[in-house]
Design a protein around this motif. Structure first.
Motif, PDB file in Angstrom:
ATOM      1  N   ALA A  60       0.831  -1.205   0.000  1.00 31.17           N
ATOM      2  CA  ALA A  60       0.000   0.000   0.000  1.00 31.17           C
ATOM      3  C   ALA A  60       0.860   1.247   0.000  1.00 31.17           C
ATOM      4  CB  ALA A  60      -0.931  -0.019   1.227  1.00 31.17           C
ATOM      5  N   ASP A  61       1.994   1.192   0.776  1.00 28.98           N
ATOM      6  CA  ASP A  61       2.894   2.348   0.797  1.00 28.98           C
ATOM      7  C   ASP A  61       3.523   2.590  -0.572  1.00 28.98           C
ATOM      8  OD1 ASP A  61       2.345   2.753   3.434  1.00 28.98           O
ATOM      9  OD2 ASP A  61       4.115   1.660   4.183  1.00 28.98           O
ATOM     10  N   ILE A  62       3.868   1.495  -1.286  1.00 34.27           N
ATOM     11  CA  ILE A  62       4.519   1.635  -2.590  1.00 34.27           C
ATOM     12  C   ILE A  62       3.617   2.318  -3.597  1.00 34.27           C
ATOM     13  CG2 ILE A  62       5.422   0.323  -4.554  1.00 34.27           C
ATOM     14  CD1 ILE A  62       6.477  -1.740  -2.557  1.00 34.27           C
ATOM     15  N   HIS A  63       2.361   1.942  -3.596  1.00 33.28           N
ATOM     16  CA  HIS A  63       1.444   2.481  -4.608  1.00 33.28           C
ATOM     17  C   HIS A  63       0.674   3.706  -4.132  1.00 33.28           C
ATOM     18  CE1 HIS A  63       2.081  -0.853  -7.360  1.00 33.28           C
ATOM     19  NE2 HIS A  63       1.988  -1.691  -6.323  1.00 33.28           N
ATOM     20  N   GLN A  64       0.983   4.154  -2.923  1.00 36.31           N
ATOM     21  CA  GLN A  64       0.263   5.323  -2.397  1.00 36.31           C
ATOM     22  C   GLN A  64       0.569   6.564  -3.241  1.00 36.31           C
ATOM     23  OE1 GLN A  64       1.136   6.171   1.677  1.00 36.31           O
ATOM     24  NE2 GLN A  64      -0.520   7.669   1.900  1.00 36.31           N
ATOM     25  N   GLY A  65      -0.453   7.263  -3.671  1.00 36.00           N
ATOM     26  CA  GLY A  65      -0.307   8.483  -4.467  1.00 36.00           C
ATOM     27  C   GLY A  65      -0.269   8.245  -5.966  1.00 36.00           C
ATOM     28  N   HIS A  66      -0.240   6.989  -6.474  1.00 34.47           N
ATOM     29  CA  HIS A  66      -0.241   6.696  -7.897  1.00 34.47           C
ATOM     30  C   HIS A  66      -1.605   6.159  -8.302  1.00 34.47           C
ATOM     31  CE1 HIS A  66       4.114   7.214  -8.487  1.00 34.47           C
ATOM     32  NE2 HIS A  66       4.210   6.740  -7.233  1.00 34.47           N
ATOM     33  N   THR A  67      -2.326   6.914  -9.120  1.00 40.04           N
ATOM     34  CA  THR A  67      -3.659   6.490  -9.560  1.00 40.04           C
ATOM     35  C   THR A  67      -3.705   6.131 -11.026  1.00 40.04           C
ATOM     36  OG1 THR A  67      -4.274   8.785 -10.034  1.00 40.04           O
ATOM     37  CG2 THR A  67      -4.754   7.936  -7.805  1.00 40.04           C
ATOM     38  N   ALA A  68      -2.612   6.405 -11.796  1.00 41.13           N
ATOM     39  CA  ALA A  68      -2.581   6.096 -13.236  1.00 41.13           C
ATOM     40  C   ALA A  68      -1.140   5.967 -13.688  1.00 41.13           C
ATOM     41  CB  ALA A  68      -3.301   7.182 -14.046  1.00 41.13           C
TER      42      ALA A  68
END
Length: 309
Positions: free
Chosen positions: A6-14
C-alpha cells in the motif's frame, strides 16, 4: 506485507508519463542547421553555363568612336565607321568549393530509419557548400561583387546611416534596369528607420512567397554575407542578365555525379576502417559584364536610432 504494498502504490492512480513513453514512438525531424539562409542572391542571379570552366568577357574598344549620322535631304557623304574590339577579353575561370564527407558504414547501416543517414549528411553538407558559394560571390577577392565595382560606381553615405537620398544616388548610377539592392538585414533595418524618421516608410512587395522592403520599386534583398565591420557595411545595387549586359553567375554543366547547377557528388569508396567517403564539389564564378551594371553604397552605419515624440 499488505501495508508495504500500500505504501509503494500510495499516491499513484494512473500510469505516469515516463513509463508510458517506453511504449511510444517520437516523431523525429530531419536535422536542422541554423546557418542555412534563403540565399536570395543565387536565386535572383541569371546563370550562364560555360565550356571547359572558362568564360571570356569581350568588350568593344572606344565605343564613342563609332560614328552615325541622321539622314538629311541633301546628298552629303555618309560617315564611314566600324566597331573595334578589345584584343583580349577578361577570362573568368570557375572556382571550386569542395569537401569530403565521411560516413561510417555501421552508422548508415544501423541508424537510417526513419531518416537516411547518408542522405541527411549530404543534404547538410551541400547546404553548407551553397552558403559558402554565396559568400564567395560577394566577397571573393578575384570575382566577388564587392571587389568588382568600378570606381565611378562607388557612392559614400552622406551622414553614415543609409538614407533615401543615398539609395537615390545609387539608383542614378545603376539606372539601366536595376534589378535589386543587396544588403545585410541590419542595413535594411537601418534604412527602414531613416525612412520612418522622414515620414516615408518604404512599401513592400511579395516575391517567391516572402515580403521585401522596396525603394523606388526596387526590392531590398537581405543577405548576411555582406559583412558588418566596426558597425559599418555596404549596400549593393545590381542589374542582372547577359542580354541586359548585367551581372551573371557562371557554372559548369554536365558534371559527373551532377546534383544541381554546378554541383556534383561522387562516391570515393570505403577504406579499411569502414568509412565511406563522398566528394562534394560546387564550381562557380561571377562576371560583371559592364561597369554600370553594379554599384555600391559604402560606409553604411547600421547602429543609428531616432527618438520619436
Amino acid at each position: 506485507m499488505a501495508g508495504i504494498q500500500a505504501d509503494i502504490h500510495q499516491g499513484h492512480t494512473a500510469l505516469g508519463d515516463v513509463a508510458a513513453r517506453t511504449l511510444s514512438n517520437a516523431t523525429k525531424t530531419v536535422p536542422m542547421m541554423g546557418t542555412i539562409t534563403p540565399r536570395w542572391l543565387t536565386h535572383l542571379l541569371h546563370w550562364v553555363p560555360v565550356e571547359a570552366g572558362i568564360y571570356r568577357l569581350n568588350k568593344v574598344k572606344d565605343p564613342e568612336q563609332v560614328e552615325v549620322d541622321c539622314s538629311a535631304k541633301d546628298e552629303r557623304e555618309l560617315p564611314a565607321t566600324f566597331v573595334d574590339y578589345e584584343e583580349w577579353g577578361r577570362e573568368y575561370v570557375l572556382s571550386a568549393v569542395n569537401t569530403v564527407l565521411d560516413v561510417h558504414t555501421r552508422v548508415s547501416d544501423l541508424y537510417s530509419s526513419p531518416h537516411n543517414q547518408i542522405r541527411e549528411q549530404l543534404r547538410l553538407t551541400i547546404e553548407t557548400i551553397k552558403e559558402r558559394q554565396e559568400s564567395e560571390l560577394i566577397n571573393n577577392k578575384e570575382y566577388g561583387l564587392l571587389n568588382n565595382v568600378a570606381k565611378s560606381m562607388k557612392v559614400k553615405t552622406r551622414t553614415g546611416a543609409p538614407t533615401p537620398d543615398d539609395l537615390d544616388e545609387l539608383i542614378a548610377r545603376v539606372w539601366k534596369e536595376p534589378a535589386f539592392f543587396l544588403a545585410h538585414p541590419h542595413a535594411i533595418a537601418a534604412f527602414g528607420r531613416e525612412c520612418t524618421f522622414r515620414g516615408v516608410p518604404p512599401p513592400t512587395v511579395t516575391m517567391s512567397g516572402s515580403q521585401f522592403l522596396t525603394w523606388r520599386g526596387i526590392p531590398l534583398i537581405p543577405c548576411d554575407k555582406l559583412r558588418i565591420t566596426g558597425g559599418k557595411t555596404n549596400i549593393l545595387l545590381a542589374r542582372t542578365g547577359e542580354s541586359r549586359q548585367g551581372v551573371v553567375g557562371l557554372y559548369q554543366p554536365g558534371l559527373p555525379g551532377e546534383q544541381g547547377m554546378g554541383l556534383s557528388v561522387r562516391f570515393m569508396g570505403i577504406n579499411h576502417k569502414a568509412i565511406a567517403s563522398y566528394l562534394v564539389s560546387l564550381y562557380c564564378s561571377l562576371a560583371v559584364l559592364t561597369d554600370d551594371a553594379l554599384g555600391v553604397l559604402e560606409n553604411v552605419e547600421v547602429g543609428r536610432y531616432h527618438e520619436y515624440k
